[in-house]
Every structure is written in structure tokens, then in C-alpha cells.
Design an enzyme around this catalytic site. Sequence first.
Site, mmCIF file in Angstrom:
data_model
loop_
_atom_site.group_PDB
_atom_site.id
_atom_site.type_symbol
_atom_site.label_atom_id
_atom_site.label_comp_id
_atom_site.label_asym_id
_atom_site.label_seq_id
_atom_site.Cartn_x
_atom_site.Cartn_y
_atom_site.Cartn_z
ATOM 1 N N CYS A 342 13.731 -33.439 47.167
ATOM 2 C CA CYS A 342 12.828 -32.292 47.240
ATOM 3 C C CYS A 342 12.639 -31.854 48.691
ATOM 4 O O CYS A 342 13.547 -31.283 49.286
ATOM 5 C CB CYS A 342 11.502 -32.623 46.563
ATOM 6 N N HIS A 469 13.483 -34.273 41.214
ATOM 7 C CA HIS A 469 12.956 -35.628 41.407
ATOM 8 C C HIS A 469 13.622 -36.584 40.419
ATOM 9 O O HIS A 469 13.094 -36.830 39.326
ATOM 10 C CB HIS A 469 11.448 -35.642 41.199
ATOM 11 N N GLU A 471 13.782 -39.704 40.396
ATOM 12 C CA GLU A 471 13.066 -40.964 40.168
ATOM 13 C C GLU A 471 12.270 -40.957 38.875
ATOM 14 O O GLU A 471 11.997 -42.012 38.292
ATOM 15 C CB GLU A 471 12.130 -41.267 41.344
#
Length: 534
Positions: A342, A469, A471
Site C-alpha cells: 500500500c 493488502h 496479509e
Amino acid sequence: MKYILVTGGVISGIGKGIIASSVGTILKSCGLHVTAIKIDPYINIDAGTFSPYEHVVPHITDAIQEWVVKQAKVPVDDDDVEPQVCVIELGGTVGDIESMPFIEAFRQFQFKVKRENFCNIHVSLIPQPSATGEQKTKPTQNSVRELRGLGLSPDLIMCRCSTALENSVKEKISMFCHVEPEQVICVHDVSSIYRVPLLLEDQGVVSYLSRRLNMPIETRPRRMLTKWKEMSDRSDRLLEHCSIALVGKYTKFSDSYASVIKALEHSALAISHKLEVKYIDSAYLEPCTLQEEPVKYHEAWQKLCSSDGILVPGGFGVRGTEGKIHAINWARKQKKPFLGVCLGMQLAVCEFARNVLGWADANSTEFDPESKYPVVIDMPEHNPGQMGGTMRLGKRRTIFKTSNSVLRKLYGDTEYVDERHRHRFEVNPELKSHFEEKGFRFVGQDVEGERMEVIELDDHPYFIGVQYHPEFTSRPIKPSPPYLGLLLAAAGKLQSCLQKGCRLSPRDTYSDRSGSSTPDSEISELKLPSISSE
């Protein structure tokens, strides 16, 4: 629909999230469709804008009970099947003023959905003072009494303790908390959080929930738990180490980057390495710190230079951004494995523009609205005068524009990926050609080809940036490809993995089905990368 509410007592950070996810894991292993809801008492219009260092006055929404019912029915699996079980984690500690409205809402909620469809798991602390070594039950008794006084009666009391509960202690809790001994579950400290689902399974949590909620669960071998146990055993036998420098602005509080850390752990475990995260406050990397606090400056740079890889996660605000750019510059020049997420990707664009394209003034309009070279700009739908509720949120599709992409290969050589986004600014598409002429390629773009989603730098072992993102979709038994690539490169094993056709699952396309509630069919075939040392 069956609802399992997880509450916590005595102290905050007791492990409600781990208990909730562990309960979900063992229920999923039974073939049930499971969803989860996290309710945080600290609520605002856009809670994502808060600093992780802050707590705020809560804004309580009405009709929370109806919202829970509606949200619990939303399919979370690719098969679009409505969930059968919803695990609800209520943040905070019983007795806190912030959580009182939510406790009352669930007190009423239990009668709306009926007893056979609702149960409460209460997580409490059993302290063991070093002076006596005796396990104390009084805090748990008081916590359960407080919860009962508010109208909720725990069906399972999960006791967090440093060592296994003594039988006499378990019986005492049973007697004074008005539950059967089988309803007192010991959750003592273990070598890895991945052992917690196995701990709950061994103490009959599934069989109890099956009876209590009248859930038809087949008694058959569960391949998912077998795979989970193999993974947990491997995590205890890791010998090789790999260090990653996490360069951010909230590094004093590791939970600020909880999802990022878990994604790194999943990837390290997949390649059989023990992870060491070096937290670096990006402000300490800036030249002004050398003058004001030289010790912190040199310590920060020593951590950075001694790490095997560098990660710059997402964030907002101008503080520390120049330090992040210095870290990115060092990673690019020294050919150190780098992943920017990001804001990390956006700053990688700024760094390249300044130091390779020669645009000394290049910046994001978030930090310098008057920049002559606005390489990162606010999106058309973003209202600069309003911070809350204006981000580009949720799952979006990214199309790979070339087959010659490291990240595409890590995803299993798929044509596109669906990942979650959370940002207000984007790379200026009008300047794209200037970067690609110098080997800074935008290999992934949105469906319309207007937004830059993935960057890769030529002639570098691993220099990747993603606007999304990844994750958030990383799982212990299926790590996120961008993070896996970073760990592989940091361990010096990326090229051998790519040559072998590194793939995280037997499927031809990548998806986030690792979150599926019916995973047995894929778990039985799942092969984590097996990479021999070079």
C-alpha cells in the site's frame, strides 16, 4: 444458525481472538461452514483512521442485534453457502464501561435466537504468583460473577494460565462458577499459538459444542487437524533463521502490524525458517535524527543493514515517510529483498522517481499537494476534505499484464488475483511510461487498466510493491504469495523455488479459498513448498 459468543475477563489481551479463531478452526475441520465477527467497543464512523496508539470515546450503533444476524448469514466461502456457525468475539473486558451496551445487546440476543442456538465462551485468567506458585481462581470467580450479573452465563470457561490447570483448581472453578468440570477448559502457555486448536480438541470442545448446540458433527478422521498438527510440530523444530526489517511508524506497539507479522510468520513457517522481525521506527532513519539523537539513528540503520529483507507496510500521514524512502533506496541499491504494501508501494514509486528519473520534487499529493511531480495522487472518488468513509475498500481484481512476472509465478502463474484493498491514493497513471522505460514495471493493474496494482523492478532479486493488502488473506497453511516471495528471497531460495514451479496449491488458479469452511478436499492435497537449502 448457531452463535458462539467469546467474551473475556480480568485483563485485556488475554487471548480472546486466538480462542475464537481456534474454535472456528476445529469446527471447520468437522466440515461445518463457519464465519466470524469481531466487535470492538471502540467504534467511530471510520475506525480505520485511528492511530493504533489511541483509544477513543465509543460511538454506539443501535440495532446491533439485527446487524449481527444479517452479517452472520453472509457467505464467506467461494461456494456461496450460508454459514452454519458464527463465532463472535466481543473485544474488551467484561465490566468495562465501553462494552456494557454490547453485553446488554447479547443478553437480549440470546433469547431472540433461543438457548439451543447460542452459547457463551468466557476467557479468563488464572494467575500463578511466583511467591507461592499456587494457581489462583478468585479473579475468574469474580469475572464470571460480573458476567452473570449482566445477564450472560458462560457455557465454557477457558482458563488462561502459565501451566496446566491442577485438578483441584479445575474442580474449584467448576463449583464456584456453576459449571460442570468438563466445561472448564485449560488453555495453558504452549510453544506456538498453532497448538491451541489441538489443545481445545483434546479437551472435548467439539463434542461439547455439538451437544450444547445440537450440531450434527460426524465422527470421522479430520485431515485438516492432521495437517495442522504437522505444521505445529514443524514450527517447534525450526533451526534456520531469517530476519525481516519492518520499517513503520507504529513500531513501539507490535499489535499495530498484527496481520503483517502473521503473514510473515506463515511464510517463514512454510519455508521452515524461524522468523526474526526487527522493528524500526522510520523517523529514526532520517538525517535529522542523526543530529538530534545520533544513537537511535545508528541503531536503526544497523538493524536495517543487518536484516535479510525489508518490509514497508501500509500507513497514513507524513511522519516518518522520508525515513521509509531512505530504507527503500537502500534496498534498491543494495539489491536487498524488498516488499512494499500500500503506502510502501507508493513510496517506492516516489523513491524511484527522485533518484532514478531525477525528479527531486517527486512526492505523493497526500504529503505535498504542490509537488511538481505528483507521482501518487488522490483517487477521483476521494474527498480530500473528509477522512472517514472515503477509502477504496474491499476485494478488487488485479490483472497481470505480463507473463514475465515474479509475483505472478508465486501466485501459481494465474492471470489475475482477487485481493483486499484499503487506500485513498494511487499511482499517477499518466506517468507510467517514464518508469517502465527505466525497468520499473507495473506488472499488475486493475480491470480497467487505470490503477497500478503491482510493481516489479528489473535486475533485482526481489523488489515488489502491491497496492492491496495481501496479509489479510494469508493463512497458516496457505501463506500470502507476496510475503512468501519476500521470505524466499531473504533466505536465498527464491530462484530455486521459481525454477521448480513454486505453487501454493494444486489448483491452476490462486484464490483465497484457504478461508473455506469445508477445506478437507483441498487440505488433503495441499503441499507447502518443500525447498532444500542451496
